[in-house]
Enzyme design. Structure first.
Site, PDB file in Angstrom:
ATOM      1  CG  ASP A  39      -2.034  -0.913   1.242  1.00 55.18           C
ATOM      2  OD1 ASP A  39      -2.084  -1.769   0.344  1.00 55.18           O
ATOM      3  OD2 ASP A  39      -2.890  -0.816   2.145  1.00 55.18           O
ATOM      4  CG  HIS A  93       1.984  -8.961   0.776  1.00 57.01           C
ATOM      5  ND1 HIS A  93       1.373 -10.076   1.294  1.00 57.01           N
ATOM      6  CD2 HIS A  93       1.836  -7.988   1.718  1.00 57.01           C
ATOM      7  CE1 HIS A  93       0.858  -9.802   2.490  1.00 57.01           C
ATOM      8  NE2 HIS A  93       1.128  -8.528   2.757  1.00 57.01           N
ATOM      9  CB  SER A 116      10.722   3.118   4.722  1.00 56.22           C
ATOM     10  OG  SER A 116      11.823   3.741   4.109  1.00 56.22           O
TER      11      SER A 116
END
Length: 270
Positions: free
Chosen positions: A83, A139, A242
């Site tokens: 995200d 992921h 980050s």
């Protein structure tokens, strides 16, 4: 204004944040986490644990797992690994990557001078920034077999838009972890970039990489191990937020990403 980032003790402050984020004082943890959720408008309804009180400490909340239905893994060959917000995305030209206006850096610098930088003389890159409110697990965007990993020491500048536009070679000078995977597209690299208060990264195969902060590059070889991850499986996480930089060789389809675009883990990218 970014001048103050050059003079503050970046690693010392990050160590303090690392410890604070793991304090288990119930009152302090709940108070700070409630403030954080409200200030950054975190959507806790997506999380497996929806109540602040159910987390052991702040970092437990920050690296929270989401409900399976919260992120669907797309059917495309490549899906988004995180995200976040796309900082930049495009072609790698003459082994050079676009950072922000008037700022470029080389693939070799990003990969710490690794010999495999030659394999990304051309190809595609995507730089995605994870803000404080985002989901902070990373992921796999496609199936891959882990080849190796490098820990590269460096600075801990912020990685927000203003800093990216003001600090030369930002992503190639900050502390980072580079993960190399052999994939259907060829060799791909995923670079987990640290930042101020974000000096801790971990992977599912090695656990916490840092701290402790090292002064030399560390190499991890997995060629004799059969570590394979499928598209959508967790690869690692940031203990605080980050940026991730994804490097891919040339392919038929370009990544469907543009600067400023909001992305979610699992959505199709081609």
């Amino acid at each position: 204004m970014i001048w103050w980032q050059y003079i503050i003790p970046q690693h010392s402050l990050s160590k303090l944040m690392f410890r604070f984020a793991r304090l288990e004082n119930i009152w302090l943890k709940n108070k700070f986490t409630h403030w954080f959720v409200k200030s950054y408008q975190v959507n806790l309804s997506e999380a497996v644990r929806e109540k602040v009180e159910d987390y052991q400490h702040f970092n437990d909340f920050f690296t929270r797992a989401l409900k399976p239905e919260a992120r669907k893994i797309g059917s495309a060959n490549i899906v988004c690994p995180v995200d976040g917000t796309v900082s930049q995305s495009g072609e790698i030209s003459h082994a050079t990557i676009f950072q922000a206006k008037n700022h470029y850096y080389t693939v070799s610098a990003l990969l710490g001078g690794d010999y495999r930088a030659d394999q990304f003389e051309s190809g595609y890159f995507s730089t995605i920034y994870l803000s404080p409110k985002d989901y902070h697990r990373i992921h796999m965007p496609f199936d891959g077999k882990l080849v190796s990993m490098d820990y590269i020491p460096g600075d801990l500048f912020s990685v927000n838009k203003a800093t990216a536009e003001g600090v030369d070679n930002l992503f190639a000078r900050n502390e980072r972890v580079v993960c190399y995977f052999q994939t259907q597209f060829g060799l791909c690299a995923f670079v987990l970039v640290g930042a101020i208060f974000v000096g801790s990264m971990q992977t599912v195969w090695e656990g916490q990489i840092n701290p402790p902060y090292q002064k030399k590059v560390q190499n991890f070889d997995y060629t004799n191990q059969n570590i394979e991850l499928k598209k959508g499986e967790e690869m690692g996480r940031f203990n605080m937020g980050s940026t991730i930089v994804m490097l891919m060789p040339n392919q038929e389809s370009k990544l469907n990403l543009s600067a400023g675009q909001i992305v979610r883990m699992g959505e199709s990218l081609i």
